[in-house]
Enzyme design. Sequence first.
Site: not given
Length: 552
Positions: A26, A34, A28, A204, A320-321, A30, A103
């Site tokens: 990250d 990003d 910024n 995907d 990621h899964d 939040d 992706d």
Amino acid sequence: MSERTTERKWWQQAVVYQIYPRSFQDSNGDGIGDIPGIISRLDYLRELGIDAIWLSPVYRSPQDDNGYDISDYQDIDPMFGSLADMEELIAEAKKRGIRIIMDLVLNHTSDEHRWFQEAKKSKDNPYHDYYVWRDGVEGELPNDMEAAFGGPAWEWVPELKQYYFHQFSVKQPDLNWENEKVRREIYDMILWWMDKGVGGFRLDVIDQIAKEPDQRITANGPRLHEFIQEMSRETFQKGDLITVGEAWGADPERAKLYSNPDGSEFSMVFQFEHIGLDQQEGKSKWDLAPLRLVDLKKALAKWQEELHGCGWNSLFWNNHDLPRIVSRWGNDKEYRVQSAKMLAMILHGMQGTPYIYQGEELGMTNVRFPDISHYRDIETLHLYEERVEAGYDEADVMTSIYAKSRDNARTPMQWDGSANAGFTAGEPWIEVNENYRQINAETEMADPDSVFRFYQKLIALRKEYPVIVDGKFTLLFPEDEQIFAYTRSSKDSQLLVLANFSGKEASCSLPEMWAEGQVLACNYEKENSAGEGEWKRGHLRPYEAVMVLCQK
């Protein structure tokens, strides 16, 4: 090197690093990773030695399924930055010899995509047929098909008196690939990204685009390869790209079509046969069963042998899964470093293109949050709700979640020992794994014997020794319940990968030639730095692994 390499594609020697942007860095404050954050870490990836970054979706999205529900394929979601940031990432990565793989989610869009918003207006709308609809009566579903995330695969739209089909979330309506206009829109979008300079695409659930819901066909529909070959002709073949199709339903014969060396479809395929080996037969991934090493060896060897010379495989333990491999099939406690290295060596010694998922190179582990309120993944939350309502013991449900939740892979990247592991100055969207002070990039980069440095070495070896890229695979000791060993053979060289896939000492009988070979890598580095060790006599310590080269 005396072996010919001139006909090899660049991606056959490459190593790809997958970034899940929300959890990487990250910039910024939040709490959400990003694109500027990724740019700030490119030098880290260059030092690791990777050739390409597979970027999970950063397109504009309502984030119902963490970006896999796209509302605009040609814009960047503000949470990740801007289109200008994306162009800068492509340019900055290129300066470092790294390509960006986008992706692509082409089976479905978000229900907030402009096409679907138009499609819902009337049956006569030009966009209506971009999606899969069936006439019906409210409450009487077209059939009993279920969505992957739970519930029926049909959603009623009262103003149209029709159901639309969705294989995943209700907010992810399936595209109608039978419609030539849909396909043309998709191809134009792909060409637009190619003009931006991207180096490839990951497709995907691509084996589900040719669905025929009336026949209950989702994967491997009759027109699947026709559609893919058309897409390849119209787009991919116009550039020097790496393309990989995610195909849960692939077998070796289908994979030979996907990854045909003539380039008619994709560069390679993601197949998942090995991923389902630690669940009860005929049940879901949440119904846990111990991994049998003999089954794992058989599955991986099959793909190595059947695609050799006629297709190309993707090599992966994580994405990621999936849960973290060192927690799943290694030992994430007393042998975390050794087992993480062992698993890396087994994978990176095979033929195919290796994929490293962010944090895998650090030996990051699964997370055990105290209760379900700390989890964020839509699939995990649905599973918990369904099973608790069905009367499952909550402790058993949480055991399954600890083992298989997708959030295991989605906790923030562990950069250093500062607050929130250096991921963000704000409140992270999902909590950091509490072991980040012990396991982080800063610590590992300072340690020459770390998991990071071991991955760095394996990547360099793939580039140096053609036998790792081209050699024929032969499995050794197929019935041994502890040893995972194989050779790779080419005209000039032979490579041995010998590993103890267990927490107990193991033994095997090796030909004497290997004792005279060159040790390229070993995971008990300090003791074996001179190439000595009991492995030469077939004795392996817990999770011990060694890679040896012999010249013919």
